[in-house]
Design an enzyme around this catalytic site. Structure first.
Site, mmCIF file in Angstrom:
data_model
loop_
_atom_site.group_PDB
_atom_site.id
_atom_site.type_symbol
_atom_site.label_atom_id
_atom_site.label_comp_id
_atom_site.label_asym_id
_atom_site.label_seq_id
_atom_site.Cartn_x
_atom_site.Cartn_y
_atom_site.Cartn_z
ATOM 1 N N TYR A 106 0.840 -1.201 0.000
ATOM 2 C CA TYR A 106 0.000 0.000 0.000
ATOM 3 C C TYR A 106 0.868 1.241 0.000
ATOM 4 C CZ TYR A 106 -4.348 -2.468 1.068
ATOM 5 O OH TYR A 106 -5.454 -3.276 1.003
ATOM 6 N N TYR A 145 -0.701 -9.768 0.029
ATOM 7 C CA TYR A 145 0.315 -9.245 0.959
ATOM 8 C C TYR A 145 0.256 -9.987 2.292
ATOM 9 C CZ TYR A 145 -3.578 -6.257 2.660
ATOM 10 O OH TYR A 145 -4.782 -5.789 3.139
ATOM 11 N N ARG A 155 -3.080 -12.007 2.933
ATOM 12 C CA ARG A 155 -4.388 -11.603 2.436
ATOM 13 C C ARG A 155 -4.500 -11.931 0.954
ATOM 14 N NH1 ARG A 155 -7.874 -8.048 3.880
ATOM 15 N NH2 ARG A 155 -9.145 -9.730 3.111
ATOM 16 N N HIS A 158 -7.297 -8.241 -3.137
ATOM 17 C CA HIS A 158 -8.622 -7.663 -2.886
ATOM 18 C C HIS A 158 -8.590 -6.165 -3.160
ATOM 19 C CE1 HIS A 158 -6.378 -7.226 0.895
ATOM 20 N NE2 HIS A 158 -7.071 -6.109 1.062
ATOM 21 N N HIS A 160 -10.606 -2.726 -1.702
ATOM 22 C CA HIS A 160 -11.525 -2.173 -0.714
ATOM 23 C C HIS A 160 -12.528 -1.255 -1.418
ATOM 24 C CE1 HIS A 160 -9.169 -3.335 2.916
ATOM 25 N NE2 HIS A 160 -8.165 -3.340 2.040
HETATM 26 FE FE LIG Z 1 -6.345 -4.489 2.215
#
Ligand SMILES: [Fe+2]
Length: 235
Positions: A106, A145, A155, A158, A160
């Site tokens: 991120y 990640y 995870r 995906h 959000h």
């Molecule tokens: Fe996330």
């Protein structure tokens, strides 16, 4: 106080506050029963976002203002419809997305995953639905990640989503997943969603949305209320 005429959510399709496999819910879930509040007119007429602040370029995450080129990764389109009860389209809903880059990192100061940042990708986008309730983003396929929820936790890829309908009461925050991802059955975030609702959070590959020589297409419809409402992410 006037009572607003809105259908109630069916909370059985949404994740419980406490899902022990998702360890942060253990600390943040409420210990006492919630106090239900009847919606009032203020939830329907209260302040909302300014639609004129949304620019068409905001829906293309592959390019950023002042960038030196295009984001690295598998280019994809993500589109779908935002619907209310009984399939009525929600026009002018604000759809906001945020995601990791293709390497699973991120653009955020607390993300310390040892993976490269992309100087041409911030991972945030937004758009308004059209008269048919349809939204559309151009982005790149996010990477998986790691996180520290449990040993060797990753995870699944995906995106959000935050949905904002005509009023505060039409708010929904959730996550969209990709079909065929082997990490889906291992993810305690998706696993916190009651089982019947999990397929509703997995996008569908759509060859009609795919554009030759350009990008793969995924379709993800979001239902804000009603029998088939899209589950929220665990809170
Ligand atoms: Fe996330």
């Amino acid at each position: 106080m006037s009572r607003a005429q809105v259908s109630k959510r069916d909370w059985r399709v949404h994740p419980p506050y406490l899902h022990e496999a998702y360890t942060s819910t253990v600390r943040r879930s409420p210990r006492l029963p919630l106090v239900p509040l009847e919606p009032s007119l203020s939830e329907l007429t209260g302040p909302a976002f300014g639609a004129d602040a949304v620019h068409p370029d905001d829906a293309d995450l592959t390019r950023i203002p002042g960038g030196t080129g295009e984001a690295i990764g598998q280019r994809i389109y993500v589109t779908g419809r935002v619907l209310e009860d009984e399939g009525r389209p929600v026009a002018n809903a604000l759809v906001e997305v945020w995601q990791a880059n293709a390497a699973g990192r991120y653009f955020h100061k607390v993300d310390c995953h040892d993976a490269p940042l992309d100087p041409n990708f911030t991972g945030g986008g937004r758009c308004l639905t059209d008269a048919r309730g349809e939204y559309r983003f151009t982005t790149i396929h996010p990477g998986a990640y790691p996180w520290t929820n449990h040993p060797n936790a990753w995870r699944p890829a995906h995106i959000h989503f935050s949905l904002f309908g005509s009023a505060f009461i039409s708010r929904l925050v959730t996550q969209m997943y990709f079909p065929g991802d082997p990490l889906l059955p291992l993810d305690p975030v998706l696993g916190g969603v009651p089982e019947p609702g999990r397929p509703l959070l997995v996008a569908r590959y759509d060859h009609e949305v795919t554009e030759p020589l350009k990008a793969l297409g995924y379709r993800f419809d979001i239902v804000l209320r009603g029998r088939n409402q899209t589950p929220m992410e665990p809170r």
